[in-house]
Write an enzyme that holds these catalytic residues in place. Structure first.
Site, PDB file in Angstrom:
ATOM      1  N   LYS A 165       0.938  -1.286   0.019  1.00  0.00           N
ATOM      2  CA  LYS A 165       0.049   0.009  -0.043  1.00  0.00           C
ATOM      3  C   LYS A 165       0.741   1.069  -0.053  1.00  0.00           C
ATOM      4  O   LYS A 165       1.643   1.559   0.945  1.00  0.00           O
ATOM      5  CB  LYS A 165      -0.890   0.283   1.164  1.00  0.00           C
ATOM      6  CG  LYS A 165      -1.907   1.272   1.192  1.00  0.00           C
ATOM      7  CD  LYS A 165      -2.750   0.975   2.436  1.00  0.00           C
ATOM      8  CE  LYS A 165      -4.029   1.941   2.448  1.00  0.00           C
ATOM      9  NZ  LYS A 165      -3.734   3.179   2.247  1.00  0.00           N
TER      10      LYS A 165
ATOM     11  N   ARG B 214     -17.309  -0.063  -1.151  1.00  0.00           N
ATOM     12  CA  ARG B 214     -16.470  -0.288  -0.395  1.00  0.00           C
ATOM     13  C   ARG B 214     -16.912  -1.718   0.308  1.00  0.00           C
ATOM     14  O   ARG B 214     -17.710  -1.987   1.359  1.00  0.00           O
ATOM     15  CB  ARG B 214     -16.599   0.638   0.963  1.00  0.00           C
ATOM     16  CG  ARG B 214     -15.320   0.670   2.000  1.00  0.00           C
ATOM     17  CD  ARG B 214     -15.543   1.582   3.026  1.00  0.00           C
ATOM     18  NE  ARG B 214     -15.355   3.027   2.674  1.00  0.00           N
ATOM     19  CZ  ARG B 214     -14.166   3.480   2.365  1.00  0.00           C
ATOM     20  NH1 ARG B 214     -12.961   2.783   2.659  1.00  0.00           N
ATOM     21  NH2 ARG B 214     -14.139   4.740   2.003  1.00  0.00           N
TER      22      ARG B 214
ATOM     23  N   PHE C  91      -1.964  -0.298 -10.400  1.00  0.00           N
ATOM     24  CA  PHE C  91      -2.112  -1.677  -9.857  1.00  0.00           C
ATOM     25  C   PHE C  91      -3.372  -2.211 -10.161  1.00  0.00           C
ATOM     26  O   PHE C  91      -3.953  -3.314 -10.069  1.00  0.00           O
ATOM     27  CB  PHE C  91      -2.328  -1.486  -8.321  1.00  0.00           C
ATOM     28  CG  PHE C  91      -3.008  -0.378  -7.928  1.00  0.00           C
ATOM     29  CD1 PHE C  91      -4.474  -0.336  -8.038  1.00  0.00           C
ATOM     30  CD2 PHE C  91      -2.260   0.534  -7.063  1.00  0.00           C
ATOM     31  CE1 PHE C  91      -5.303   0.861  -7.379  1.00  0.00           C
ATOM     32  CE2 PHE C  91      -3.124   1.560  -6.597  1.00  0.00           C
ATOM     33  CZ  PHE C  91      -4.456   1.695  -6.843  1.00  0.00           C
TER      34      PHE C  91
ATOM     35  N   ARG D 225      -4.275   8.536  -5.202  1.00  0.00           N
ATOM     36  CA  ARG D 225      -4.781   7.420  -6.200  1.00  0.00           C
ATOM     37  C   ARG D 225      -5.138   8.160  -7.538  1.00  0.00           C
ATOM     38  O   ARG D 225      -5.904   9.310  -7.309  1.00  0.00           O
ATOM     39  CB  ARG D 225      -6.222   6.857  -5.420  1.00  0.00           C
ATOM     40  CG  ARG D 225      -6.445   5.853  -6.272  1.00  0.00           C
ATOM     41  CD  ARG D 225      -7.717   5.083  -5.530  1.00  0.00           C
ATOM     42  NE  ARG D 225      -8.027   3.878  -6.376  1.00  0.00           N
ATOM     43  CZ  ARG D 225      -8.852   2.898  -5.510  1.00  0.00           C
ATOM     44  NH1 ARG D 225      -9.323   3.483  -4.372  1.00  0.00           N
ATOM     45  NH2 ARG D 225      -9.189   2.017  -6.171  1.00  0.00           N
TER      46      ARG D 225
HETATM   47  P1  AMP Z   1      -7.298   4.584   2.303  1.00  0.00           P
HETATM   48  O1  AMP Z   1      -6.896   5.611   1.648  1.00  0.00           O
HETATM   49  O2  AMP Z   1      -6.519   4.463   3.683  1.00  0.00           O
HETATM   50  O3  AMP Z   1      -9.018   4.528   2.441  1.00  0.00           O
HETATM   51  O4  AMP Z   1      -6.890   3.234   1.673  1.00  0.00           O
HETATM   52  C1  AMP Z   1      -7.265   3.104   0.370  1.00  0.00           C
HETATM   53  C2  AMP Z   1      -6.333   3.856  -0.412  1.00  0.00           C
HETATM   54  O5  AMP Z   1      -5.085   3.069  -0.590  1.00  0.00           O
HETATM   55  C3  AMP Z   1      -6.762   3.713  -2.041  1.00  0.00           C
HETATM   56  O6  AMP Z   1      -7.697   5.001  -2.347  1.00  0.00           O
HETATM   57  C4  AMP Z   1      -5.312   4.224  -2.774  1.00  0.00           C
HETATM   58  O7  AMP Z   1      -5.313   5.236  -2.897  1.00  0.00           O
HETATM   59  C5  AMP Z   1      -4.414   3.499  -1.748  1.00  0.00           C
HETATM   60  N1  AMP Z   1      -3.655   2.563  -2.408  1.00  0.00           N
HETATM   61  C6  AMP Z   1      -2.138   2.429  -2.052  1.00  0.00           C
HETATM   62  N2  AMP Z   1      -1.593   1.319  -2.725  1.00  0.00           N
HETATM   63  C7  AMP Z   1      -2.820   0.895  -3.193  1.00  0.00           C
HETATM   64  C8  AMP Z   1      -2.809  -0.408  -3.857  1.00  0.00           C
HETATM   65  N3  AMP Z   1      -1.788  -1.301  -4.263  1.00  0.00           N
HETATM   66  N4  AMP Z   1      -3.959  -0.956  -4.400  1.00  0.00           N
HETATM   67  C9  AMP Z   1      -5.200  -0.325  -4.051  1.00  0.00           C
HETATM   68  N5  AMP Z   1      -5.054   0.905  -3.447  1.00  0.00           N
HETATM   69  C10 AMP Z   1      -3.851   1.339  -2.926  1.00  0.00           C
END
Ligand code: AMP
Length: 563
Positions: free
Chosen positions: A253, A419, A342, A258
């Site tokens: 991650k 989600r 990804f 994104r």
């Molecule tokens: P969060 O921002 O904490 O809701 O986590 C989800 C976010 O992780 C996504 O919206 C992406 O911006 C980010 N992200 C980072 N690496 C990845 C990955 N390998 N696959 C999908 N999302 C990722």
């Protein structure tokens, strides 16, 4: 065929807003849509948008061109009320829509020239405001909405204002609209939902329903029209998630933003997760993508991160890049970027989003020529039999300064805007401790004139002495760096070879991923990945965290440890 009057739509708004039951709301909307499709099918697109309080579909990067200030100016022009008075009312009432209604209702002097408003007229005038820019644009915008207000009834004026302020307040979300479209045309909700997810345009879905079910089914992703990103749920733990999901694609991650990258007709556009077009702010990403993929139409998804010496740096920097409107070339040198791809959702005239993740990933690996600037997310396929591989990937990711890992169900399609359990995120558990600054050193490079790293201590509750625990440097933004340095200069006890000792006075809250044993610090422990959260001026020295609290957290950490 008659053109639908705005009054009719406004009456529906009112009817919906006084019912709280979802099913009733759905039924009112369904009946209304059915009527429109019979009497005024050309307006179905616009009416579906207006029912959501929008004048453009969510994929469009056009934004409402009128601010509350412009409404106030327009109203003050026709009603003779001073803008100051209107603002005062707004401060007490809070809803500019209601104020508009009241003002127009109470106005006795002006008799408006009443031309009945149609839905088409309202949406057209509002859309026109978007295209005015530069010289005189403000007064052109005012004229556009004045034309509406002077023809509107008080109730219509209320909803014109609420549409402009994008706060319709009738309690109809997209879920109710999807249900209403499904009911109005007697088409399975799943078909409507799918068409909406892929097109990101309910107006288009409603228009297609007038043609045939086949036409709705044929709606798909279109390069140039961003779709809502698939979202991640929180994972309760590495082992639990893999056991629940079975076969999992684990990925690093990344801590950036994104991006959904659309390439069509040899042009590239970059959208954020909120579907904002940030292409101009990130010119090098356009270049990198265009040299990494063939010149066919495609949509790929990834995370853009800021780097220094090819290593990830704080999320704040990428934010600075995305917000930037000027001096982009200069910023490009200061904050280099790279992208980790990804997913692929569309490729060479084919929608890929509905294929299983594993096939999408295989395609991605085939079509992308990686480089220093464009990489694919680091991945590992994990089953409950080799959970250790996921733990290794997690440790490697965090040690490489990335954020954590993702778990993705290997056979799942891409579900825009949802989600669900097909994508989970797992980050290190961030505990925090309140520590006192007892030492420090100067920063490097750009930070050389500030104290860039602090030695933090906690209280030994047996001896009453401060004992050193960790050096922390991350988490300080420029502002805090400067103000803290100023403050700490007055507390220097000793300075030797660039290493400083401070009188214990300033307390910092520091987050970390893990407590580890260490010979380097007086407590015998240290913190992994410490990050300064904030200065705790709200607590006193007697509330600095203690060695026994540290040991408590350590015990919990051992219990929770995945191995
Ligand atoms: P969060 O921002 O904490 O809701 O986590 C989800 C976010 O992780 C996504 O919206 C992406 O911006 C980010 N992200 C980072 N690496 C990845 C990955 N390998 N696959 C999908 N999302 C990722």
């Amino acid at each position: 065929m008659t053109k639908t009057s705005y009054e009719e739509l406004v009456n529906i708004y009112e009817e919906i807003s006084v019912t709280s039951a979802k099913l009733e709301k759905r039924d009112i909307v369904a009946k209304f849509l059915k009527k429109i499709s019979e009497n005024d099918p050309d307006s179905i697109y616009d009416i579906t948008l207006l029912l959501q309080g929008k004048i453009f579909p969510p994929w469009s990067d056009k934004k409402m061109g009128v601010s509350t200030n412009i409404i106030i100016e327009a109203l003050s022009k026709i009603l003779g009320e001073s803008p100051k008075d209107i603002k005062r009312k707004l401060a007490t009432v809070g809803d500019m829509g209601e104020i508009t209604e009241e003002l127009i209702k109470n106005n006795k002097q002006v008799t408006f020239f009443k031309v009945p408003l149609t839905v088409k007229k309202v949406i057209t005038n509002l859309r026109n405001t978007v295209d005015f820019s530069g010289h005189n644009s403000q007064s052109k915008k005012i004229n556009m909405i004045l034309e509406l207000y002077t023809s509107a009834s008080p109730l219509e004026a209320k909803y014109i204002t609420r549409t402009i302020t994008e706060q319709l307040r009738i309690g109809v979300g997209e879920g109710i609209l999807v249900d209403a479209i499904s009911k109005a045309y007697n088409i399975d909700k799943e078909i409507i939902d799918r068409a909406y997810m892929l097109s990101n345009d309910l107006g288009e879905v409603a228009s297609r329903t007038l043609e045939s079910v086949e036409s709705v089914k044929s709606l798909s992703i279109t390069p140039g029209k961003p779709i809502k990103p698939m979202l991640a749920q929180l994972s309760p733990g590495i082992k639990e998630s893999i056991e629940e999901m079975g076969e999992v694609l684990c990925e690093t991650k990344y801590d950036g933003i994104r991006v959904q990258i659309h390439h069509y007709d040899s042009n590239t556009k970059i959208f954020t997760r909120r579907l904002e077009n940030v292409t101009e702010a990130l010119p090098e990403i356009v270049e990198y993508i265009e040299s990494a993929l063939p010149d066919v139409d495609f949509i790929v998804e990834g995370e853009v991160i800021a780097t220094q010496d090819n290593k990830p740096i704080s999320f704040q920097y990428i934010l600075q890049r995305v917000k930037r409107k000027y001096d982009i070339d200069k910023m490009r040198d200061e904050i280099p970027l790279k992208v980790f791809l990804f997913d692929v959702l569309y490729y060479d005239n084919k929608t890929i989003a509905e294929e299983p993740l594993i096939s999408r990933r295989e395609l991605l690996e085939k079509i992308v020529t990686t480089s220093d600037n464009v990489e694919l997310s680091t991945k590992k396929i994990v089953t409950p039999d080799n959970v250790q591989d996921a733990i290794d990937l997690f440790n490697w990711s965090v040690e490489s300064a990335h954020e954590g890992i993702m778990f993705k169900a290997i056979n799942s399609p891409y579900s825009p805007g949802k989600r669900g359990k097909n994508m989970l995120k797992y980050k290190p558990i961030r505990e925090t401790l309140d520590c006192v600054i007892t030492g420090g050193s100067y920063g490097k490079g750009r930070r050389a004139k500030f104290y860039g790293s602090y030695l933090l201590s906690i209280l030994d509750d047996e001896t009453g002495e401060y004992k050193t625990l960790v050096h922390a440097a991350t988490g300080l933004d420029d502002e805090l760096l400067e103000s803290l340095t100023k403050r700490m200069k007055k507390l220097v006890i000793k300075e030797e070879d660039g290493s400083l000792l401070f009188k214990p006075e300033v307390i910092l809250e520091v987050a970390f991923s893990e407590i580890v044993e260490s010979n380097e610090y007086e407590t015998g422990y240290s913190l992994r990945f410490p990050a300064i959260i904030k200065v705790r001026d709200d607590i006193g020295l007697d509330q600095v965290d203690t060695v026994s609290k540290l040991k408590q957290i350590l015990e919990l950490q051992n219990v929770n440890n995945i191995e």
